[in-house]
Design a protein around this motif. Structure first.
Motif, short mmCIF file in Angstrom:
data_model
loop_
_atom_site.label_atom_id
_atom_site.label_comp_id
_atom_site.label_asym_id
_atom_site.label_seq_id
_atom_site.Cartn_x
_atom_site.Cartn_y
_atom_site.Cartn_z
N GLY A 79 9.82 6.37 12.78
CA GLY A 79 10.97 5.67 12.24
C GLY A 79 10.67 4.23 11.93
N LEU A 80 11.65 3.57 11.28
CA LEU A 80 11.49 2.19 10.87
C LEU A 80 12.76 1.40 11.17
CD1 LEU A 80 10.51 4.18 8.19
CD2 LEU A 80 9.18 2.10 7.85
N ALA A 81 12.60 0.09 11.24
CA ALA A 81 13.74 -0.83 11.38
C ALA A 81 13.54 -1.95 10.39
CB ALA A 81 13.81 -1.38 12.80
N HIS A 82 14.66 -2.48 9.89
CA HIS A 82 14.58 -3.58 8.92
C HIS A 82 15.64 -4.61 9.23
CE1 HIS A 82 13.91 -5.68 5.13
NE2 HIS A 82 15.22 -5.69 4.96
N SER A 83 15.28 -5.88 9.10
CA SER A 83 16.22 -6.98 9.26
C SER A 83 16.41 -7.66 7.92
CB SER A 83 15.72 -7.99 10.29
OG SER A 83 16.52 -9.17 10.25
N ALA A 84 17.64 -7.66 7.43
CA ALA A 84 17.93 -8.36 6.18
C ALA A 84 17.84 -9.87 6.35
CB ALA A 84 19.33 -7.98 5.69
N VAL A 85 17.98 -10.34 7.59
CA VAL A 85 17.92 -11.78 7.86
C VAL A 85 16.49 -12.30 7.77
CG1 VAL A 85 18.41 -13.60 9.54
CG2 VAL A 85 19.96 -11.64 9.33
N SER A 86 15.57 -11.63 8.47
CA SER A 86 14.18 -12.09 8.49
C SER A 86 13.34 -11.49 7.38
CB SER A 86 13.54 -11.75 9.84
OG SER A 86 13.41 -10.34 9.99
N GLY A 87 13.79 -10.37 6.81
CA GLY A 87 12.98 -9.67 5.82
C GLY A 87 11.87 -8.84 6.44
N HIS A 88 11.87 -8.69 7.77
CA HIS A 88 10.82 -7.95 8.45
C HIS A 88 11.17 -6.47 8.53
CE1 HIS A 88 9.04 -11.66 10.74
NE2 HIS A 88 8.97 -11.76 9.43
N THR A 89 10.16 -5.63 8.31
CA THR A 89 10.28 -4.19 8.46
C THR A 89 9.28 -3.74 9.51
OG1 THR A 89 11.00 -3.84 6.18
CG2 THR A 89 10.05 -1.96 7.31
N VAL A 90 9.72 -2.89 10.42
CA VAL A 90 8.86 -2.43 11.52
C VAL A 90 8.69 -0.92 11.44
CG1 VAL A 90 8.51 -2.40 14.02
CG2 VAL A 90 9.78 -4.28 12.96
N ALA A 91 7.45 -0.47 11.56
CA ALA A 91 7.14 0.95 11.67
C ALA A 91 6.72 1.24 13.10
CB ALA A 91 6.02 1.33 10.70
N PHE A 92 7.39 2.19 13.73
CA PHE A 92 7.12 2.53 15.14
C PHE A 92 6.25 3.78 15.22
CE2 PHE A 92 11.16 0.29 15.10
CZ PHE A 92 11.02 -0.61 16.15
N ALA A 93 5.28 3.74 16.12
CA ALA A 93 4.41 4.90 16.32
C ALA A 93 5.21 6.11 16.76
CB ALA A 93 3.35 4.58 17.37
#
Length: 369
Positions: A79-93
């Motif tokens: 899965g993934l998470a995204h922050s519209a504030v920071s623009g960061h996207t995270v991919a989790f193992a």
């Protein structure tokens, strides 16, 4: 491509070499062709994938299904998470993996790799705080057989700040309430341990639940458990509609000839209510919802089943059935900018295009959010 095929040939990369590759890849600006795709699309999505050579990565893709860019990962993500504030996207193992990779979709920061703490592994999901400063991740305290939420400082290289319990075992997906005060966690109820890979160790006495947790204190606010006859209905994925109702999707670990409800909703302070789907739609989901998404603007909920090869849409306001669409290997689902949902598949399909990569279980929309 079948679900089993996507798990083959994990690519293990030395961490230092991986960071070097990731940084180099990030330093390269978009190609003219990719920039052109970005300029003409109304929405951008992100998903983990597996390439034809067995390498794993994360990619951004247009609403029309054109791949914009790709970044290497050391192993399979989920899965993934995204922050519209920071623009960061995270991919989790993927469970029982121990890495999460943070990418800056604005291209300002180099990637950051988060490594799970000793005695913990990731469950493949997480979410950001409302201000984008904190990242929450579902984790396993496998020695203590309890679910945990690790939280990380997004303003300090994603340094791990601490953890609190999920008040259950086997947490999977989670999301943040609209006011940012609660974490909604799906405790799948399945015991696992990395010594046994992905083996499910307690199918005869599962403990699935849905919990609401105070983000400020880690205090348990509400806990909803499955009724006794549905104890093998593993709560897996969650989303929240425009009215604040929590939608949940499940995967059934009981007899194949049973037909339990596999999705439902509840508002904080209320009991869970399960969807009553038409027989054809319920059968098409094959007791397994792999991903759920709420389209808040249109008042719709989408359920994707790779096992059933189907996507079911229901009305978020009434819970009534809207339509059934057949799509082999249906994987990720997210609200599209245009009407309906964007759906990916394990065999590389996204919208009207097929790419030479296998999309993984989930997609998220990163622009606009």
């Amino acid at each position: 491509m079948t679900q089993s095929a996507i798990t083959l040939r994990p690519v293990l990369v030395d961490r230092r070499a991986f960071l070097s590759m990731a940084g180099a890849a990030w330093a390269v600006s978009l190609s003219p062709a990719a920039a052109a795709v970005l300029s003409r699309t109304d929405a951008v999505f992100a998903s983990a994938f597996r390439a034809g050579d067995g390498a794993y990565g994360i990619a951004t893709v247009s609403e029309e299904g054109e791949v914009i860019d790709r970044h290497v990962l050391p192993d399979r993500a989920h899965g993934l998470a995204h922050s519209a504030v920071s623009g960061h996207t995270v991919a989790f193992a993927r469970r029982p993996g121990t890495f999460a990779m943070v990418l800056d979709t604005a291209g300002r920061d180099e990637p950051v790799v988060i490594t799970a703490s000793e005695g913990r592994h990731f469950f493949g999901h997480g979410c950001f705080s409302a201000d984008g400063r904190l990242l929450y991740a579902t984790e396993n305290d496998f020695a203590g057989n309890r679910g945990m939420i690790g939280f990380y400082d997004g303003t300090d290289g994603y340094r791990r700040m601490g953890e609190f319990p999920t008040y259950g075992i086997g947490p999977h997906d989670m999301t943040l309430s609209p006011d940012g005060r609660l974490l909604v966690v799906a405790n799948g109820g399945i015991e696992t341990h990395p010594d046994f890979g992905r083996t499910k160790l307690n199918l005869d006495h599962m403990e699935p639940s849905l919990v609401l947790i105070d983000t400020a204190t880690g205090r348990l606010v509400e806990r909803h458990v499955m009724p006794p006859h549905l104890r093998q209905l593993s709560t897996r994925h969650v989303d929240i509609d425009a009215g604040g109702r929590i939608w949940f999707a499940c995967q059934y670990e009981g007899p194949r000839n049973a037909r339990p409800p596999v999705a439902g909703a509840f508002a904080p302070g209320e009991d869970m209510k399960f969807l009553d789907l038409p027989e054809e739609a319920a059968a098409a989901l094959a007791n397994y919802v792999g991903a759920i998404a709420v389209h808040r603007a249109e008042g719709l909920v989408g359920l994707a089943s790779p096992k059933g090869g189907a996507v079911v849409t229901v009305d978020a306001r009434t819970g009534t059935f809207v339509k059934l669409e057949k799509l082999a290997d249906a994987a990720g689902i997210a609200p599209a900018k245009r009407p309906g949902f964007a759906v990916s598949s394990y065999d590389g399909r996204f919208a009207e295009r097929t790419s030479p990569i296998a999309w993984d279980q989930h997609i998220i929309r990163t622009r606009p959010t």
